[in-house]
Write a protein that holds these residues in place. Structure first.
Motif, PDB file in Angstrom:
ATOM      1  N   TRP A 145      -0.879  -5.113   0.604  1.00  0.00           N
ATOM      2  CA  TRP A 145      -0.103  -4.183   1.426  1.00  0.00           C
ATOM      3  C   TRP A 145       0.055  -2.829   0.727  1.00  0.00           C
ATOM      4  O   TRP A 145       0.037  -1.788   1.371  1.00  0.00           O
ATOM      5  N   LYS A 146       0.161  -2.864  -0.594  1.00  0.00           N
ATOM      6  CA  LYS A 146       0.310  -1.625  -1.356  1.00  0.00           C
ATOM      7  C   LYS A 146      -1.017  -0.853  -1.400  1.00  0.00           C
ATOM      8  O   LYS A 146      -1.036   0.373  -1.337  1.00  0.00           O
ATOM      9  N   GLN A 147      -2.134  -1.587  -1.498  1.00  0.00           N
ATOM     10  CA  GLN A 147      -3.445  -0.949  -1.463  1.00  0.00           C
ATOM     11  C   GLN A 147      -3.663  -0.289  -0.098  1.00  0.00           C
ATOM     12  O   GLN A 147      -4.140   0.844  -0.018  1.00  0.00           O
ATOM     13  N   GLU A 148      -3.327  -1.011   0.972  1.00  0.00           N
ATOM     14  CA  GLU A 148      -3.462  -0.456   2.326  1.00  0.00           C
ATOM     15  C   GLU A 148      -2.637   0.813   2.475  1.00  0.00           C
ATOM     16  O   GLU A 148      -3.086   1.796   3.050  1.00  0.00           O
ATOM     17  N   GLN A 149      -1.425   0.768   1.960  1.00  0.00           N
ATOM     18  CA  GLN A 149      -0.532   1.923   2.040  1.00  0.00           C
ATOM     19  C   GLN A 149      -1.122   3.133   1.293  1.00  0.00           C
ATOM     20  O   GLN A 149      -1.011   4.267   1.754  1.00  0.00           O
ATOM     21  N   ALA A 150      -1.776   2.877   0.165  1.00  0.00           N
ATOM     22  CA  ALA A 150      -2.345   3.958  -0.656  1.00  0.00           C
ATOM     23  C   ALA A 150      -3.492   4.685   0.047  1.00  0.00           C
ATOM     24  O   ALA A 150      -3.736   5.860  -0.227  1.00  0.00           O
ATOM     25  N   VAL A 151      -4.208   3.995   0.941  1.00  0.00           N
ATOM     26  CA  VAL A 151      -5.372   4.620   1.597  1.00  0.00           C
ATOM     27  C   VAL A 151      -5.151   4.909   3.081  1.00  0.00           C
ATOM     28  O   VAL A 151      -6.031   5.440   3.741  1.00  0.00           O
TER      29      VAL A 151
END
Length: 122
Positions: free
Chosen positions: A86-92
């Motif tokens: 979820w944090k990776q998705e948020q970053a991109v």
């Protein structure tokens, strides 16, 4: 970059992790997949990181994409790969990210760009 020719098994292995030599060292590819597209819709791959850029190809939900790791705004998928999905998705989410793909399915791989809102770590 080396060209990948033929073979479903070779292609599957490439989509898991690919490493190629370059002048600056090795480049590792990260596998992400198409997500958040409506049923029956596809994610467009663009030649440049812009919605108005030439469309190279389109992939349906769940298609595994080979990401180069490079995203607009200095984003780097490989640097965030140890974080929760979820944090990776948020970053991109609002960035364009570069992929390595074969739009003509003839062994000629090229780079293209997808919008981060529609991809998730695989």
């Amino acid at each position: 970059m080396n060209r990948l020719l033929g073979g479903t098994a070779a292609l599957a292995a490439f989509f898991t992790v690919a490493v190629s030599a370059s002048q600056s060292g090795a480049t590792v590819f990260a596998a992400w997949e198409v997500a958040n597209v409506e049923f029956g819709d596809t994610l467009n791959v663009r030649k440049y990181p812009a919605g108005t850029s030439q469309k190279q190809s389109a992939y349906p939900y769940g298609t595994v994409l080979q990401m180069t790791g490079k995203c607009t705004g200095g984003g780097n998928l490989l640097e965030i790969s140890n974080q929760p999905a979820w944090k990776q998705e948020q970053a991109v989410r609002y960035r364009w990210c570069e992929i390595w793909h074969d739009p003509a399915q003839n062994g000629n791989f090229v780079t293209g760009w997808v919008y981060g809102k529609y991809i998730t770590p695989h």
